[in-house]
Scaffold this active site. Structure first.
Site, PDB file in Angstrom:
ATOM      1  N   MET A  31       0.839  -1.202   0.000  1.00  0.00           N
ATOM      2  CA  MET A  31       0.000   0.000   0.000  1.00  0.00           C
ATOM      3  C   MET A  31       0.875   1.253   0.000  1.00  0.00           C
ATOM      4  O   MET A  31       0.432   2.341   0.371  1.00  0.00           O
ATOM      5  CB  MET A  31      -0.936  -0.014   1.214  1.00  0.00           C
ATOM      6  CG  MET A  31      -1.916  -1.185   1.159  1.00  0.00           C
ATOM      7  SD  MET A  31      -3.412  -0.921   2.095  1.00  0.00           S
ATOM      8  CE  MET A  31      -2.746  -0.753   3.736  1.00  0.00           C
ATOM      9  N   HIS A  38       9.191  -3.472   3.523  1.00  0.00           N
ATOM     10  CA  HIS A  38       8.897  -3.660   2.096  1.00  0.00           C
ATOM     11  C   HIS A  38      10.183  -3.974   1.322  1.00  0.00           C
ATOM     12  O   HIS A  38      10.183  -4.791   0.402  1.00  0.00           O
ATOM     13  CB  HIS A  38       8.265  -2.400   1.503  1.00  0.00           C
ATOM     14  CG  HIS A  38       6.953  -2.012   2.123  1.00  0.00           C
ATOM     15  ND1 HIS A  38       6.780  -0.848   2.833  1.00  0.00           N
ATOM     16  CD2 HIS A  38       5.751  -2.629   2.120  1.00  0.00           C
ATOM     17  CE1 HIS A  38       5.532  -0.758   3.240  1.00  0.00           C
ATOM     18  NE2 HIS A  38       4.876  -1.824   2.833  1.00  0.00           N
TER      19      HIS A  38
HETATM   20  P1  AMP Z   1       1.483  -2.951   3.462  1.00  0.00           P
HETATM   21  O1  AMP Z   1       2.030  -1.930   2.530  1.00  0.00           O
HETATM   22  O2  AMP Z   1       1.481  -2.532   4.893  1.00  0.00           O
HETATM   23  O3  AMP Z   1       0.169  -3.518   2.987  1.00  0.00           O
HETATM   24  O4  AMP Z   1       2.498  -4.168   3.426  1.00  0.00           O
HETATM   25  C1  AMP Z   1       2.877  -4.771   2.216  1.00  0.00           C
HETATM   26  C2  AMP Z   1       3.623  -6.032   2.524  1.00  0.00           C
HETATM   27  O5  AMP Z   1       4.787  -5.730   3.296  1.00  0.00           O
HETATM   28  C3  AMP Z   1       2.795  -7.024   3.353  1.00  0.00           C
HETATM   29  O6  AMP Z   1       3.004  -8.336   2.854  1.00  0.00           O
HETATM   30  C4  AMP Z   1       3.354  -6.856   4.736  1.00  0.00           C
HETATM   31  O7  AMP Z   1       3.231  -8.010   5.534  1.00  0.00           O
HETATM   32  C5  AMP Z   1       4.815  -6.567   4.438  1.00  0.00           C
HETATM   33  N1  AMP Z   1       5.443  -5.880   5.578  1.00  0.00           N
HETATM   34  C6  AMP Z   1       5.019  -4.744   6.180  1.00  0.00           C
HETATM   35  N2  AMP Z   1       5.824  -4.431   7.230  1.00  0.00           N
HETATM   36  C7  AMP Z   1       6.771  -5.405   7.275  1.00  0.00           C
HETATM   37  C8  AMP Z   1       7.889  -5.663   8.126  1.00  0.00           C
HETATM   38  N3  AMP Z   1       8.191  -4.866   9.146  1.00  0.00           N
HETATM   39  N4  AMP Z   1       8.640  -6.755   7.883  1.00  0.00           N
HETATM   40  C9  AMP Z   1       8.345  -7.595   6.852  1.00  0.00           C
HETATM   41  N5  AMP Z   1       7.303  -7.393   6.006  1.00  0.00           N
HETATM   42  C10 AMP Z   1       6.527  -6.327   6.215  1.00  0.00           C
END
Ligand code: AMP
Length: 290
Positions: A31, A38
């Site tokens: 997102m 990420h």
């Molecule tokens: P988001 O943009 O928050 O929807 O996250 C996109 C992807 O990044 C999702 O698969 C999350 O689980 C992963 N993600 C977000 N924060 C972390 C983190 N601290 N460590 C590993 N993966 C992450």
């Protein structure tokens, strides 16, 4: 520079070319507001695929609160820079109209898995997540798709969706990336005040406490919850939404410990909601963590 693609037809055409060249395709759905969590996903995708597609879409369907959607950080220019540094080939950034052109009348539901943990408190959230992820899988048709273990329930639901609906994609889990004080990196961390930021690591401390107790041989779920929750006592500002020991595959609360345990929690600091989790494998090892 990553090539920015806004519409599905252009994406299909561009990926058709990659496929004709025999390229494997890796997808990292996000997102935006890209951070080191990420980056870990993007780097793994870069290592393991010929063509890397990242998507940025703040999916309204998965937000259960309008204020959360409005406040969600949007950092497009910085995101482009990060994706360039990580070697992303295609950045798919559709508008809401592009992804939901007419009212969406078909949804992916995971009723059993979304009944627990975050799903109990965020009605419709995982339906929104699974629906948009399946759309992205259909649009990109990746060989591999990368998801963070930080969102443990999301990962379980996506993995199960892929199995249950025969989606031909390999789901690759990536360990949670943390700040040096243990706080799991999240786009929402940017919304914390300085004081809230100093309190935020308490959630990971509570999870570590639970792991420590399990390692020391404690097998009472009630005692583990109680002693872990005691970590929050010093911080009345932190409001715990849930803190549970659950089955890592079915996410149902466990009553007795006989194998691996997923310990997951959510807490509020002001209007910011943070989640985190760790897995105790039953042999003392901790996953996810870094
Ligand atoms: P988001 O943009 O928050 O929807 O996250 C996109 C992807 O990044 C999702 O698969 C999350 O689980 C992963 N993600 C977000 N924060 C972390 C983190 N601290 N460590 C590993 N993966 C992450």
């Amino acid at each position: 520079m990553a090539e920015v693609i806004r519409d599905s037809a252009a994406l299909r055409q561009r990926l058709g070319e990659a496929r004709r060249l025999g390229h494997s395709i890796g997808l990292v759905p996000t997102m935006g507001a890209l951070h080191l969590g990420h980056v870990a996903l993007l780097e793994a995708a870069r290592r393991e695929n010929d063509t890397v597609v990242a998507s940025i879409f703040v999916n309204p369907l998965q937000f259960d609160r309008r204020d959360d959607l409005d406040a969600y950080p949007r950092t497009w220019e910085a995101d482009l820079k990060v994706s360039q540094e990580c070697g992303v080939d295609l950045m798919f950034a559709p508008s809401e109209r592009e992804l939901y052109p007419s009212p969406q009348l078909t949804f992916v539901e995971s009723p059993v898995l979304s009944e627990h943990l975050c799903g109990r408190f965020r009605p419709g959230h995982f339906r929104g997540v699974a629906t948009v992820v399946l759309k992205l899988f259909n649009l990109v048709q990746p060989d591999r798709a990368y998801f963070g273990e930080k969102d443990a329930q999301q990962l379980v639901i996506i993995r199960r969706m892929v199995v249950d609906l025969n989606v031909p994609v390999e789901v690759a889990p990536i360990a949670t990336v943390r700040e040096s004080d243990g706080l799991a990196i999240s786009s929402r961390n940017k919304l914390l005040t300085t004081e809230q930021r100093s309190i935020a690591p308490v959630l990971s401390c509570a999870l570590r406490k639970a792991i420590e107790l399990l390692n020391d041989g404690e097998r009472s779920v009630v005692a583990i919850r109680e002693k872990s929750l005691a970590q929050f006592a010093r911080y009345p500002e932190a409001r715990v939404e849930y803190f549970e020991l659950v089955d890592p595959n079915l996410l149902a609360p466990i009553e007795s410990i006989s194998g691996a345990v997923l310990i997951a929690g959510a807490m509020w600091l002001g209007s910011v909601r943070l989640i985190d989790n760790m897995i105790w494998t039953g042999t003392g090892a901790v996953r996810p963590s870094s």
